[in-house]
Every structure is written in C-alpha cells, then in structure tokens.
Motif scaffolding. Structure first.
Motif, PDB file in Angstrom:
ATOM      1  N   LEU A 160     -29.788  32.737 -23.717  1.00 34.63           N
ATOM      2  CA  LEU A 160     -28.895  33.673 -23.055  1.00 34.63           C
ATOM      3  C   LEU A 160     -28.567  34.864 -23.948  1.00 34.63           C
ATOM      4  O   LEU A 160     -28.425  35.984 -23.474  1.00 34.63           O
ATOM      5  N   GLY A 161     -28.436  34.610 -25.252  1.00 29.85           N
ATOM      6  CA  GLY A 161     -28.106  35.690 -26.172  1.00 29.85           C
ATOM      7  C   GLY A 161     -29.216  36.712 -26.295  1.00 29.85           C
ATOM      8  O   GLY A 161     -28.948  37.917 -26.420  1.00 29.85           O
ATOM      9  N   TYR A 162     -30.467  36.240 -26.270  1.00 31.79           N
ATOM     10  CA  TYR A 162     -31.603  37.148 -26.412  1.00 31.79           C
ATOM     11  C   TYR A 162     -32.338  37.380 -25.093  1.00 31.79           C
ATOM     12  O   TYR A 162     -33.364  38.072 -25.075  1.00 31.79           O
ATOM     13  N   ALA A 163     -31.837  36.763 -24.025  1.00 31.11           N
ATOM     14  CA  ALA A 163     -32.416  36.915 -22.684  1.00 31.11           C
ATOM     15  C   ALA A 163     -33.896  36.537 -22.652  1.00 31.11           C
ATOM     16  O   ALA A 163     -34.668  37.085 -21.863  1.00 31.11           O
ATOM     17  N   SER A 164     -34.295  35.609 -23.516  1.00 37.36           N
ATOM     18  CA  SER A 164     -35.682  35.143 -23.530  1.00 37.36           C
ATOM     19  C   SER A 164     -35.774  33.851 -24.346  1.00 37.36           C
ATOM     20  O   SER A 164     -34.871  33.538 -25.128  1.00 37.36           O
ATOM     21  N   VAL A 165     -36.834  33.109 -24.118  1.00 38.19           N
ATOM     22  CA  VAL A 165     -37.157  31.960 -24.962  1.00 38.19           C
ATOM     23  C   VAL A 165     -38.620  32.075 -25.364  1.00 38.19           C
ATOM     24  O   VAL A 165     -39.463  32.457 -24.561  1.00 38.19           O
ATOM     25  N   GLN A 166     -38.897  31.769 -26.618  1.00 42.85           N
ATOM     26  CA  GLN A 166     -40.257  31.809 -27.143  1.00 42.85           C
ATOM     27  C   GLN A 166     -40.511  30.532 -27.932  1.00 42.85           C
ATOM     28  O   GLN A 166     -39.629  30.068 -28.667  1.00 42.85           O
ATOM     29  N   PRO A 167     -41.688  29.944 -27.804  1.00 40.56           N
ATOM     30  CA  PRO A 167     -41.931  28.617 -28.380  1.00 40.56           C
ATOM     31  C   PRO A 167     -41.804  28.555 -29.897  1.00 40.56           C
ATOM     32  O   PRO A 167     -41.290  27.577 -30.440  1.00 40.56           O
ATOM     33  N   GLN A 210     -40.611  32.975 -21.888  1.00 44.88           N
ATOM     34  CA  GLN A 210     -40.065  33.361 -20.590  1.00 44.88           C
ATOM     35  C   GLN A 210     -38.858  34.269 -20.779  1.00 44.88           C
ATOM     36  O   GLN A 210     -38.128  34.160 -21.767  1.00 44.88           O
ATOM     37  N   ARG A 211     -38.650  35.131 -19.832  1.00 41.69           N
ATOM     38  CA  ARG A 211     -37.467  36.002 -19.848  1.00 41.69           C
ATOM     39  C   ARG A 211     -37.048  36.281 -18.412  1.00 41.69           C
ATOM     40  O   ARG A 211     -37.729  35.907 -17.474  1.00 41.69           O
ATOM     41  N   GLY A 212     -35.902  36.945 -18.268  1.00 43.83           N
ATOM     42  CA  GLY A 212     -35.441  37.288 -16.932  1.00 43.83           C
ATOM     43  C   GLY A 212     -34.668  36.186 -16.242  1.00 43.83           C
ATOM     44  O   GLY A 212     -34.651  36.122 -15.011  1.00 43.83           O
ATOM     45  N   PHE A 213     -34.033  35.308 -17.009  1.00 40.52           N
ATOM     46  CA  PHE A 213     -33.290  34.189 -16.409  1.00 40.52           C
ATOM     47  C   PHE A 213     -31.798  34.233 -16.726  1.00 40.52           C
ATOM     48  O   PHE A 213     -31.066  33.303 -16.392  1.00 40.52           O
ATOM     49  N   SER A 214     -31.340  35.286 -17.378  1.00 42.02           N
ATOM     50  CA  SER A 214     -29.948  35.318 -17.840  1.00 42.02           C
ATOM     51  C   SER A 214     -29.005  36.102 -16.929  1.00 42.02           C
ATOM     52  O   SER A 214     -27.824  36.226 -17.229  1.00 42.02           O
ATOM     53  N   ASP A 215     -29.515  36.624 -15.815  1.00 40.95           N
ATOM     54  CA  ASP A 215     -28.671  37.453 -14.951  1.00 40.95           C
ATOM     55  C   ASP A 215     -27.477  36.676 -14.404  1.00 40.95           C
ATOM     56  O   ASP A 215     -26.367  37.214 -14.297  1.00 40.95           O
ATOM     57  N   GLY A 216     -27.699  35.414 -14.061  1.00 40.32           N
ATOM     58  CA  GLY A 216     -26.608  34.602 -13.534  1.00 40.32           C
ATOM     59  C   GLY A 216     -25.491  34.408 -14.537  1.00 40.32           C
ATOM     60  O   GLY A 216     -24.313  34.359 -14.169  1.00 40.32           O
ATOM     61  N   PHE A 217     -25.871  34.308 -15.800  1.00 41.19           N
ATOM     62  CA  PHE A 217     -24.861  34.148 -16.861  1.00 41.19           C
ATOM     63  C   PHE A 217     -24.062  35.425 -17.049  1.00 41.19           C
ATOM     64  O   PHE A 217     -22.820  35.409 -17.112  1.00 41.19           O
ATOM     65  N   TYR A 218     -24.748  36.556 -17.119  1.00 37.40           N
ATOM     66  CA  TYR A 218     -24.056  37.821 -17.352  1.00 37.40           C
ATOM     67  C   TYR A 218     -23.292  38.299 -16.113  1.00 37.40           C
ATOM     68  O   TYR A 218     -22.405  39.158 -16.225  1.00 37.40           O
ATOM     69  N   ALA A 219     -23.624  37.733 -14.946  1.00 35.73           N
ATOM     70  CA  ALA A 219     -22.848  38.053 -13.753  1.00 35.73           C
ATOM     71  C   ALA A 219     -21.424  37.519 -13.860  1.00 35.73           C
ATOM     72  O   ALA A 219     -20.513  37.999 -13.171  1.00 35.73           O
ATOM     73  N   LEU A 220     -21.236  36.520 -14.738  1.00 29.51           N
ATOM     74  CA  LEU A 220     -19.903  35.941 -14.955  1.00 29.51           C
ATOM     75  C   LEU A 220     -19.127  36.667 -16.046  1.00 29.51           C
ATOM     76  O   LEU A 220     -17.998  36.293 -16.353  1.00 29.51           O
ATOM     77  N   ASN A 221     -19.727  37.685 -16.651  1.00 31.04           N
ATOM     78  CA  ASN A 221     -19.130  38.380 -17.789  1.00 31.04           C
ATOM     79  C   ASN A 221     -17.817  39.070 -17.394  1.00 31.04           C
ATOM     80  O   ASN A 221     -17.810  39.966 -16.549  1.00 31.04           O
ATOM     81  N   PRO A 222     -16.696  38.669 -18.006  1.00 29.00           N
ATOM     82  CA  PRO A 222     -15.415  39.300 -17.661  1.00 29.00           C
ATOM     83  C   PRO A 222     -15.175  40.612 -18.405  1.00 29.00           C
ATOM     84  O   PRO A 222     -14.206  41.315 -18.109  1.00 29.00           O
ATOM     85  N   TYR A 223     -16.049  40.937 -19.385  1.00 29.59           N
ATOM     86  CA  TYR A 223     -15.847  42.143 -20.185  1.00 29.59           C
ATOM     87  C   TYR A 223     -16.505  43.353 -19.510  1.00 29.59           C
ATOM     88  O   TYR A 223     -17.722  43.343 -19.282  1.00 29.59           O
ATOM     89  N   PRO A 224     -15.744  44.383 -19.197  1.00 26.99           N
ATOM     90  CA  PRO A 224     -16.362  45.615 -18.669  1.00 26.99           C
ATOM     91  C   PRO A 224     -17.296  46.232 -19.718  1.00 26.99           C
ATOM     92  O   PRO A 224     -17.183  45.952 -20.916  1.00 26.99           O
ATOM     93  N   GLU A 225     -18.178  47.078 -19.260  1.00 31.06           N
ATOM     94  CA  GLU A 225     -19.145  47.691 -20.167  1.00 31.06           C
ATOM     95  C   GLU A 225     -18.420  48.510 -21.239  1.00 31.06           C
ATOM     96  O   GLU A 225     -17.487  49.261 -20.954  1.00 31.06           O
ATOM     97  N   GLY A 226     -18.856  48.334 -22.483  1.00 28.01           N
ATOM     98  CA  GLY A 226     -18.222  49.018 -23.606  1.00 28.01           C
ATOM     99  C   GLY A 226     -18.352  48.193 -24.860  1.00 28.01           C
ATOM    100  O   GLY A 226     -19.140  47.236 -24.915  1.00 28.01           O
ATOM    101  N   GLU A 227     -17.616  48.545 -25.901  1.00 30.35           N
ATOM    102  CA  GLU A 227     -17.635  47.826 -27.177  1.00 30.35           C
ATOM    103  C   GLU A 227     -16.297  47.153 -27.406  1.00 30.35           C
ATOM    104  O   GLU A 227     -15.240  47.688 -27.045  1.00 30.35           O
TER     105      GLU A 227
END
Length: 333
Positions: A229-236, A125-142
């Motif tokens: 959350l790190g890979y934005a997917s889970v695989q069995p 499954q994938r596509g379930f991490s948006d809620g987690f990254y919505a809390l991300n305090p880091y602006p886009e960048g490195e």
C-alpha cells in the motif's frame, strides 16, 4: 554541508514507511525467535503472500480491497501451517532450513514467467491500492511540523500509510505484551528455554509452537500489506531472504524478547543507514572525502552499519533493550 536536509531526512527515516513495515515484520519475528525460540528464516515469505494476496485479489480477480486483506491473512495462516506441520516436531535447525527454502520457493513462484498473468513476473503487480487511499481522511497537502528550522513534512498519501502503520505497531506491541504476560506466553518462554521440561509437564509443545508460528506470521504479514500500500506495488525480489536477515538484525539490535525491541531496532537501523548516506554524500560533494565517489557511498554505508553491529554483538550482544539470557541460542531446541 546542508545539515537541515540531513537532519530532516534522518528524522523522517525514523518514522518512515520502511521503518514501519520492517518493524511490523520484526514484531512477528520476535514472537517466533525472541519468545518461542523458533529459527524462522522465512518471515519475508509471510509478507510476500500477504502483499500478493491483496494485489492479485484486487487486480486479477477484481474483488474489493477488504477481500484482498482477508485473502492475504488466510494465505499467511496456510503458509504457517504448511511450514509447521513437517518441522515443528524436529530440532530448530530443520525449521530454519525449511523456512529459508520456502521463502525462496515463494519468491520464485511470484517471479515465474509461467504465472506472469497472475503475479506479474519480475515486474510485480500494481494498481490495487485505490480502495485503501479512498479511505484517506487527510485532504491533499503536506502534514507534519517544523523542528525549528528543520521541516518534517509528509504528503497526504504517505501520512495515511504512516498513520495506519504506527497504529498497527502500537496494537501489535500491546497484544504481544498482554500475551507474553499471560500463562500462554509463559509456556512459550519455557519452550524456548527447555521444551523437554515443558513436555514433561503435559503441555503440547507442538501445539504451542504452531500457535506461535501462526501468530508471528499473521503479525508479520501486515508488513507486506504496508509495503504494497505504501508503494502501490508489490515486486517479488523485495521479499527475498535478505529482507528476513534485515529483520533479524533489527530484532537483535533492539533486543530480542522485548516488546519494543523490534520497533527501536528498526528505527535505529534506518536512521543509521540514512544518516551515513547523507553525511558521506555531502562530504564527498564538498571534497572532504576524496577516497570515495558518490556511487560508492551506498555500499560504504552498509559497511559502516555492519561494523557497528559487529561491535554491538561483541560488547552488548543482548541489544539495546535486551537481556543476555534472552539470546541463549544454545539453550534452544
């Protein structure tokens, strides 16, 4: 050789997502094996039910991210209870057999075509991490720093995962430290050494083992959250038996029954794998190693790491931080 790239990727591996998720899983395993003497060979199942609990709750049921975290935690507790009730009153080898079988059953259920509409089959499954990254305090960048000429930079999404992951590692390590210094923790250590003596003092060995199994499983399940959350997917297949064996390797490498043993072991394990791979790949490309090609480097690094672990077990079986008394397996029930 491109030593700057080699050093950069190696140092980043020491704190990367793989190190974090395996360290968390190994901290839970340390509660089981290191402190209580429970031979749990199904730690990957706790990670799997947590990761899939989050994924299914968000993608299939359409519920919020935090509900998925709660569902994953409850699933880990239920799994621990189901595993513990029939086995914890028996010898340790029964628990080992049941947990390794249960982990495979869980993996095959997630992989099953019959439940593909829920778990996604072999694709996961994938596509379930948006809620987690919505809390991300880091602006886009490195984000990161330069170690001299060596850049140690992470993207803003990875940096958010690493921040949460290392906070969890610090939190769980501190909790385990406090618990093992408490009377409850001393009972667990006594059970590891001689559960008959503990039983003779009026303590419920089964109850303490069940509590340890639940605690270690709940801690370990956060490794499944970090993976998803790190890979934005889970695989069995990620939650197969070899994942548990890797965590045992890290635990023994760092030192069983030591608070920081799982963390140090995970860092060393991934550093060695990445370092051997990068050095050998560069050496093969430069013609310094002629008996290998680039396709064989991946397998050779596992051989070298395995050889190093064999030597460690021969000359220092207690691990980097461990004590020989903590791995007296024959003293366990």
């Amino acid at each position: 050789m491109d030593w700057i790239t080699i050093i950069s990727t190696t140092v980043k591996a020491a704190v990367g997502v793989e190190t974090v998720l395996y360290a968390i899983g190994a901290i839970g395993l340390n509660v089981h094996f290191g402190y209580t003497g429970l031979l749990n060979f199904g730690q990957a199942a706790f990670m799997g039910v947590a990761g899939y609990g989050l994924a299914v709750t968000v993608t299939v049921m359409g519920l919020p991210f935090w509900v998925g975290i709660f569902v994953g935690l409850v699933a880990a507790v239920i799994l621990a209870i189901l595993l513990g009730i029939p086995t914890l009153k028996l010898r340790a080898d029964y628990l080992a057999i049941v947990t390794i079988a249960a982990a495979e059953i869980v993996r095959l259920i997630f992989r099953s075509v019959q439940f593909k509409s829920v778990f996604g089959g072999s694709d996961g499954q994938r596509g379930f991490s948006d809620g987690f990254y919505a809390l991300n305090p880091y602006p886009e960048g490195e984000y990161g720093f330069n170690l001299g000429p060596v850049p140690l930079l992470f993207g803003h999404r990875t940096m958010w995962v690493l921040t949460v992951g290392w906070v969890l590692i610090a939190l769980f390590s501190f909790v385990v430290y406090l618990l093992m210094k408490s009377p409850w923790g001393r009972v667990l250590k006594a059970i590891r050494e001689d559960e008959d003596a503990v039983r003779s003092l009026g303590k419920s060995v089964f109850s303490y083992k069940m509590q340890a199994l639940v605690l270690g499983g709940v801690i370990g399940c956060f490794g499944g959250f970090i993976y998803g959350l790190g890979y934005a997917s889970v695989q069995p297949d990620v939650f197969g038996t070899e994942t548990t064996f890797y965590m045992y390797t890290m635990l023994i490498l760092g030192g069983a029954a030591r608070v920081l043993g799982p963390v140090i072991g995970s860092m060393i394990f991934w550093v060695l794998l990445v370092l051997f791979y990068n050095v050998m790949t560069e050496a093969v490309g430069a013609g310094l190693i002629t008996f290998l090609d680039t396709n064989q480097v991946g397998a050779m690094r596992w051989i070298l790491v395995g050889l190093g672990l064999i030597l460690l077990l021969i000359f220092r079986p207690q691990g980097i931080l461990g004590d020989k008394r903590e791995i007296a397996i024959d003293a366990r029930r």
